[in-house]
Design a protein around this motif. Structure first.
Motif, mmCIF file in Angstrom:
data_model
loop_
_atom_site.group_PDB
_atom_site.id
_atom_site.type_symbol
_atom_site.label_atom_id
_atom_site.label_comp_id
_atom_site.label_asym_id
_atom_site.label_seq_id
_atom_site.Cartn_x
_atom_site.Cartn_y
_atom_site.Cartn_z
ATOM 1 N N GLU A 7 47.169 40.820 -12.340
ATOM 2 C CA GLU A 7 48.558 41.235 -12.594
ATOM 3 C C GLU A 7 48.761 41.599 -14.060
ATOM 4 N N VAL A 8 48.218 40.779 -14.957
ATOM 5 C CA VAL A 8 48.336 41.063 -16.393
ATOM 6 C C VAL A 8 47.605 42.359 -16.729
ATOM 7 N N ARG A 9 46.414 42.547 -16.181
ATOM 8 C CA ARG A 9 45.646 43.754 -16.441
ATOM 9 C C ARG A 9 46.398 44.993 -15.947
ATOM 10 N N ARG A 10 46.988 44.898 -14.766
ATOM 11 C CA ARG A 10 47.767 46.020 -14.233
ATOM 12 C C ARG A 10 48.926 46.364 -15.159
ATOM 13 N N GLU A 11 49.623 45.343 -15.649
ATOM 14 C CA GLU A 11 50.749 45.582 -16.548
ATOM 15 C C GLU A 11 50.285 46.283 -17.818
ATOM 16 N N GLU A 12 49.148 45.868 -18.343
ATOM 17 C CA GLU A 12 48.608 46.504 -19.545
ATOM 18 C C GLU A 12 48.256 47.969 -19.284
ATOM 19 N N ILE A 13 47.665 48.225 -18.142
ATOM 20 C CA ILE A 13 47.277 49.595 -17.799
ATOM 21 C C ILE A 13 48.515 50.468 -17.639
ATOM 22 N N LEU A 14 49.555 49.933 -16.999
ATOM 23 C CA LEU A 14 50.783 50.701 -16.801
ATOM 24 C C LEU A 14 51.447 51.016 -18.137
ATOM 25 N N ALA A 15 51.511 50.028 -19.014
ATOM 26 C CA ALA A 15 52.117 50.246 -20.329
ATOM 27 C C ALA A 15 51.332 51.291 -21.118
ATOM 28 N N ALA A 16 50.007 51.223 -21.056
ATOM 29 C CA ALA A 16 49.166 52.189 -21.765
ATOM 30 C C ALA A 16 49.334 53.591 -21.179
ATOM 31 N N THR A 17 49.524 53.678 -19.874
ATOM 32 C CA THR A 17 49.721 54.976 -19.233
ATOM 33 C C THR A 17 51.019 55.612 -19.703
ATOM 34 N N SER A 41 36.831 50.588 -19.141
ATOM 35 C CA SER A 41 36.163 51.700 -18.473
ATOM 36 C C SER A 41 37.149 52.377 -17.533
ATOM 37 N N ALA A 42 36.974 53.674 -17.340
ATOM 38 C CA ALA A 42 37.841 54.402 -16.417
ATOM 39 C C ALA A 42 37.726 53.839 -15.007
ATOM 40 N N SER A 43 36.531 53.352 -14.654
ATOM 41 C CA SER A 43 36.332 52.804 -13.304
ATOM 42 C C SER A 43 37.189 51.561 -13.071
ATOM 43 N N LEU A 44 37.447 50.788 -14.130
ATOM 44 C CA LEU A 44 38.286 49.600 -13.979
ATOM 45 C C LEU A 44 39.737 50.007 -13.734
ATOM 46 N N VAL A 45 40.184 51.064 -14.391
ATOM 47 C CA VAL A 45 41.540 51.565 -14.135
ATOM 48 C C VAL A 45 41.654 52.020 -12.683
ATOM 49 N N ILE A 46 40.652 52.747 -12.219
ATOM 50 C CA ILE A 46 40.663 53.230 -10.834
ATOM 51 C C ILE A 46 40.553 52.069 -9.850
ATOM 52 N N TYR A 47 39.907 50.988 -10.264
ATOM 53 C CA TYR A 47 39.841 49.798 -9.407
ATOM 54 C C TYR A 47 41.244 49.273 -9.106
ATOM 55 N N HIS A 48 42.106 49.295 -10.127
ATOM 56 C CA HIS A 48 43.473 48.793 -9.950
ATOM 57 C C HIS A 48 44.396 49.836 -9.326
ATOM 58 N N GLU A 53 47.158 59.901 -9.387
ATOM 59 C CA GLU A 53 48.527 60.087 -8.910
ATOM 60 C C GLU A 53 49.217 58.744 -8.668
ATOM 61 N N ALA A 54 48.484 57.798 -8.096
ATOM 62 C CA ALA A 54 49.049 56.465 -7.859
ATOM 63 C C ALA A 54 49.331 55.764 -9.180
ATOM 64 N N LEU A 55 48.449 55.953 -10.157
ATOM 65 C CA LEU A 55 48.645 55.365 -11.487
ATOM 66 C C LEU A 55 49.909 55.923 -12.136
ATOM 67 N N ALA A 59 53.244 53.901 -13.122
ATOM 68 C CA ALA A 59 53.614 53.835 -14.535
ATOM 69 C C ALA A 59 55.081 54.199 -14.737
ATOM 70 N N PHE A 60 55.547 55.227 -14.053
ATOM 71 C CA PHE A 60 56.955 55.595 -14.161
ATOM 72 C C PHE A 60 57.847 54.509 -13.563
ATOM 73 N N ASP A 61 57.401 53.917 -12.471
ATOM 74 C CA ASP A 61 58.170 52.819 -11.884
ATOM 75 C C ASP A 61 58.243 51.646 -12.859
ATOM 76 N N HIS A 62 57.133 51.353 -13.516
ATOM 77 C CA HIS A 62 57.067 50.270 -14.507
ATOM 78 C C HIS A 62 58.054 50.523 -15.647
ATOM 79 N N ALA A 63 58.022 51.738 -16.204
ATOM 80 C CA ALA A 63 58.925 52.069 -17.306
ATOM 81 C C ALA A 63 60.371 52.028 -16.853
#
Length: 204
Positions: A7-17, A41-48, A53-55, A59-63
């Motif tokens: 969950e924390v990693r996802r939040e970080e990725i969304l904020a960075a996006t 790694s890009a593969s870790l982002v894709i893992y989440h 398009e989903a990212l 990200a917009f939903d997060h913001a």
């Protein structure tokens, strides 16, 4: 070092996006650039997030949810309904939000061709309208807002408030576009004055 939760990693990725979209725009957005911001790694982002398009939609939903949370806090604060409504609108205005309006206009354009993104923006828009409409209904109840129904008086306070909230958001969105593209003729001072006049015409 303890591993971060998913969950924390996802939040970080969304904020960075969101930061990457704000910096370079959607047209050139790459998953690799988002990953680089976090040293991942890009593969870790894709893992989440299975796809770019989903990212982007997440990200917009997060913001948007972050801005909505702040707006709800303002709506639940002290002061009259009219005062709290003005505070929420001030937060929504181009000069009020912590988010650059560039990302929203960029996202709206992309949403014309991406159903997931379109759905994200539609949901955020509904929540904004609900916040404004609830305050308008409260203002009608306290006598701070004049509810103008049709001649037969058939329009309910809820119906008036929803229509009013829709018009207010449409007006603010249009002004945001003007401010970004015609900043020489639309200043922050003019924008605030126009919004004040518009709210008076809608609520009094």
């Amino acid at each position: 070092m303890a591993r971060k939760s998913a969950e924390v990693r996802r939040e970080e990725i969304l904020a960075a996006t969101v930061e990457e979209i704000e910096a370079t725009g959607l047209r050139t957005l790459r998953v690799a650039d988002v990953a680089e911001r976090l040293g991942l790694s890009a593969s870790l982002v894709i893992y989440h997030f299975a796809t770019k398009e989903a990212l982007v939609a997440a990200a917009f939903d997060h913001a948007g949810r972050n801005d909505l949370d702040h707006a709800r806090n303002l709506a639940a604060g002290t002061g009259s309904a009219r005062e709290r409504l003005s505070e929420v609108i001030g937060w929504y205005m181009p000069a009020g939000s912590t988010r650059s309006w560039k990302i929203w206009i960029d996202g709206w354009s992309a949403g014309l061709f991406d159903e997931d993104l379109k759905s994200t923006f539609s949901a955020l828009d509904r929540d904004w309208k609900t916040i404004l409409a609830d305050l308008i209904v409260e203002g009608i109840g306290s006598g701070e807002v004049a509810s103008r129904g049709d001649e037969a008086g058939a329009q309910s306070a809820d119906g008036f408030a929803e229509a009013c909230a829709t018009r207010i958001l449409a007006y603010l969105d249009g002004l945001a576009v003007q401010l970004l593209f015609n900043s020489d003729s639309v200043s922050q001072e003019k924008l605030r004055a126009w919004v004040g006049e518009f709210l008076t015409s809608e609520l009094d």
